[in-house]
Design an enzyme around this catalytic site. Structure first.
Site, PDB file in Angstrom:
ATOM      1  N   ARG A 184      -3.256   0.743 -13.100  1.00 22.69           N
ATOM      2  CA  ARG A 184      -4.308  -0.397 -12.961  1.00 22.69           C
ATOM      3  C   ARG A 184      -5.480  -0.318 -14.035  1.00 22.69           C
ATOM      4  O   ARG A 184      -6.001   0.616 -14.192  1.00 22.69           O
ATOM      5  CB  ARG A 184      -5.001  -0.223 -11.456  1.00 22.69           C
TER       6      ARG A 184
ATOM      7  N   ARG B  23      -5.872  11.954  -2.714  1.00 21.31           N
ATOM      8  CA  ARG B  23      -5.624  11.215  -1.505  1.00 21.31           C
ATOM      9  C   ARG B  23      -4.464  11.172  -1.062  1.00 21.31           C
ATOM     10  O   ARG B  23      -4.090  11.022   0.069  1.00 21.31           O
ATOM     11  CB  ARG B  23      -6.029   9.457  -1.978  1.00 21.31           C
TER      12      ARG B  23
ATOM     13  N   ARG C 275      -5.778   7.076  11.420  1.00 18.93           N
ATOM     14  CA  ARG C 275      -5.749   7.790  10.202  1.00 18.93           C
ATOM     15  C   ARG C 275      -5.305   9.186  10.564  1.00 18.93           C
ATOM     16  O   ARG C 275      -4.852  10.042   9.524  1.00 18.93           O
ATOM     17  CB  ARG C 275      -6.836   7.708   9.166  1.00 18.93           C
TER      18      ARG C 275
ATOM     19  N   ARG D 291     -10.807   2.357 -13.166  1.00 21.93           N
ATOM     20  CA  ARG D 291     -11.965   2.797 -12.050  1.00 21.93           C
ATOM     21  C   ARG D 291     -11.683   4.198 -11.812  1.00 21.93           C
ATOM     22  O   ARG D 291     -10.454   4.814 -11.583  1.00 21.93           O
ATOM     23  CB  ARG D 291     -11.807   1.929 -10.880  1.00 21.93           C
TER      24      ARG D 291
ATOM     25  N   LYS E 181      -0.554  -1.791   2.047  1.00 19.68           N
ATOM     26  CA  LYS E 181      -0.727  -1.928   3.345  1.00 19.68           C
ATOM     27  C   LYS E 181      -1.499  -3.383   3.404  1.00 19.68           C
ATOM     28  O   LYS E 181      -1.372  -4.149   4.291  1.00 19.68           O
ATOM     29  CB  LYS E 181      -1.329  -0.861   3.986  1.00 19.68           C
TER      30      LYS E 181
END
Ligand SMILES: [Zn+2]
Length: 222
Positions: free
Chosen positions: A126, A170, A87, A159, A13
């Site tokens: 990542r 999430r 949201r 992370r 996004k």
């Protein structure tokens, strides 16, 4: 033009909002960035938000809407693209009410569509440098030497936000809270579904194509 960009975490996004904003001269209003800025500036809203965040609670809808309304107000006549907001359906309803008070409405909604497995693969792959903050990916953006930062030779880490457990949580929250926002908008506004499993450039061109068509059809109306 007043646009909302929706999509799961990790759908890209932020990057796409920057491009849309650049192309059409819109303000890019990211709820995450605005929240951080309010906190850093020590504003009244930021202070209230900090209390919720520090206690591990979600920032309530009213507070988020109040903050975003202020940002929309500042954005001026050219319009904006909303990133990470609304949201929840409640936030979307409150945003509509606020804008209706000024005789305004959201013009179009872009919905980035991508399946959970691909998002999980993107996010859990990542790796970040704890020293300089550079971000790599074990498949798509490898460092020159495995596990080592190109810039400073520091060992790369995953992370906590990028672990499978957190990503799954999430996504679950997104499906429960935010996906209904898409259906809410579908009842009254043009919603464009965009295949976001393509690469960044392709997704950008899909978006700009849809928006271009939307802008020229809006111009034809009396
Ligand atoms: Zn580094």
């Amino acid at each position: 033009m007043r646009i909302v960009l929706l999509g799961a975490p990790g759908a890209g996004k932020g990057t796409q909002c920057k491009r849309i904003a650049g192309r059409y001269g819109l303000a890019h209003l990211s709820s995450g960035d605005i929240l951080r800025a309010e906190r850093a500036a020590g504003s009244e809203l930021g202070g209230k938000a900090r209390q919720f965040m520090d206690s591990g609670a979600l920032v309530p809808d009213e507070l988020i809407v109040e903050m975003m309304a202020a940002a929309i107000n500042k954005a001026g006549r050219n319009g904006f693209v909303l990133d990470g907001f609304p949201r929840t359906v409640n936030q979307a309803v409150e945003l509509d009410k606020y804008m209706a008070g000024d005789g305004l409405k959201i013009d179009a909604v872009l919905n980035l569509v991508i399946d959970d497995e691909m998002i999980a693969a993107r996010m859990t792959g990542r790796r970040s440098c704890p020293k300089c903050g550079a971000v790599y990916h074990i498949e798509n953006l490898k460092p020159k030497v495995d596990g080592i930062c190109d810039n400073d030779g520091t060992g790369l880490i995953q992370r906590p936000d990028d672990t499978l457990e957190v990503v799954k949580k999430r996504l679950e929250t997104y499906h429960r809270q935010t996906e209904p926002v898409v259906d809410y908008y579908r009842k009254s506004i043009a919603v464009y579904d965009i295949n976001a499993s393509e690469d960044v450039e392709k997704v950008s061109s899909l978006i700009l194509e849809k928006l271009g068509a939307f802008v020229s059809s809006a111009k034809r109306e009396p």
